[in-house]
Motif scaffolding. Structure first.
Motif, mmCIF file in Angstrom:
data_model
loop_
_atom_site.group_PDB
_atom_site.id
_atom_site.type_symbol
_atom_site.label_atom_id
_atom_site.label_comp_id
_atom_site.label_asym_id
_atom_site.label_seq_id
_atom_site.Cartn_x
_atom_site.Cartn_y
_atom_site.Cartn_z
ATOM 1 N N GLN A 193 0.837 -1.198 0.000
ATOM 2 C CA GLN A 193 0.000 0.000 0.000
ATOM 3 C C GLN A 193 0.873 1.249 0.000
ATOM 4 O O GLN A 193 0.597 2.211 -0.736
ATOM 5 N N LEU A 218 2.288 1.776 -3.444
ATOM 6 C CA LEU A 218 1.262 2.317 -4.341
ATOM 7 C C LEU A 218 1.024 3.800 -4.080
ATOM 8 O O LEU A 218 0.873 4.586 -5.028
ATOM 9 N N LEU A 219 1.010 4.192 -2.820
ATOM 10 C CA LEU A 219 0.836 5.611 -2.493
ATOM 11 C C LEU A 219 2.001 6.439 -3.021
ATOM 12 O O LEU A 219 1.792 7.531 -3.570
ATOM 13 N N SER A 268 1.599 6.766 -6.699
ATOM 14 C CA SER A 268 0.468 7.646 -6.979
ATOM 15 C C SER A 268 0.866 9.115 -6.827
ATOM 16 O O SER A 268 0.486 9.960 -7.632
ATOM 17 N N GLU A 269 1.638 9.399 -5.796
ATOM 18 C CA GLU A 269 2.038 10.781 -5.507
ATOM 19 C C GLU A 269 3.175 11.275 -6.396
ATOM 20 O O GLU A 269 3.245 12.455 -6.718
ATOM 21 N N GLY A 296 4.467 9.540 -9.405
ATOM 22 C CA GLY A 296 4.575 9.026 -10.774
ATOM 23 C C GLY A 296 5.609 7.919 -10.846
ATOM 24 O O GLY A 296 5.777 7.147 -9.911
ATOM 25 N N HIS A 316 5.503 2.216 -12.392
ATOM 26 C CA HIS A 316 4.391 3.167 -12.374
ATOM 27 C C HIS A 316 3.077 2.406 -12.199
ATOM 28 O O HIS A 316 2.990 1.202 -12.468
ATOM 29 N N LEU A 317 2.067 3.121 -11.737
ATOM 30 C CA LEU A 317 0.757 2.509 -11.538
ATOM 31 C C LEU A 317 0.154 2.117 -12.876
ATOM 32 O O LEU A 317 0.309 2.819 -13.870
ATOM 33 N N MET A 333 -3.451 0.491 -13.068
ATOM 34 C CA MET A 333 -4.565 -0.144 -12.369
ATOM 35 C C MET A 333 -5.857 -0.224 -13.181
ATOM 36 O O MET A 333 -6.878 -0.646 -12.656
#
Length: 100
Positions: free
Chosen positions: A25, A28-29, A32-33, A35, A78-79, A81
């Protein structure tokens, strides 16, 4: 819960299990913040070792929530999802139809 909902739920299990870990988690954060980030950049922001971060990134890649791009000698994570979110939406829709 109907048979279709159960099948979709089973399809979602790898995503749900992967997202249940606090370290993943946190990764992922960060993504997300910030890139795209390398393993070293992620490691520098967490209290985990580089091998541990690499392991978590591998699990996130296998679950389809993170992708990696190679640029020269660097690998940028990178994300990614979209597919996971679509599958989870499909599960919610099926549950709403079967259970509400």
């Amino acid at each position: 819960m109907g048979k279709q909902a159960v099948e979709i739920f089973r399809e979602c299990l790898p995503i749900l299990q992967t997202l249940s870990d606090e370290h993943r988690q946190d990764i992922l954060l960060l993504l997300s913040e910030n890139g795209r980030m390398t393993v070293n950049e992620i490691t520098g922001r967490l209290t985990l070792s580089r091998p541990a971060v690499s392991h978590h990134l591998k699990l996130l890649r296998n679950a389809g929530v993170v992708n990696v791009e190679q640029e020269g000698t660097l690998r940028y994570y990178h994300l990614s999802m979209q597919e996971s979110i679509s599958l989870l939406r499909k599960l919610l829709t099926s549950l709403e139809q079967d259970c509400l």
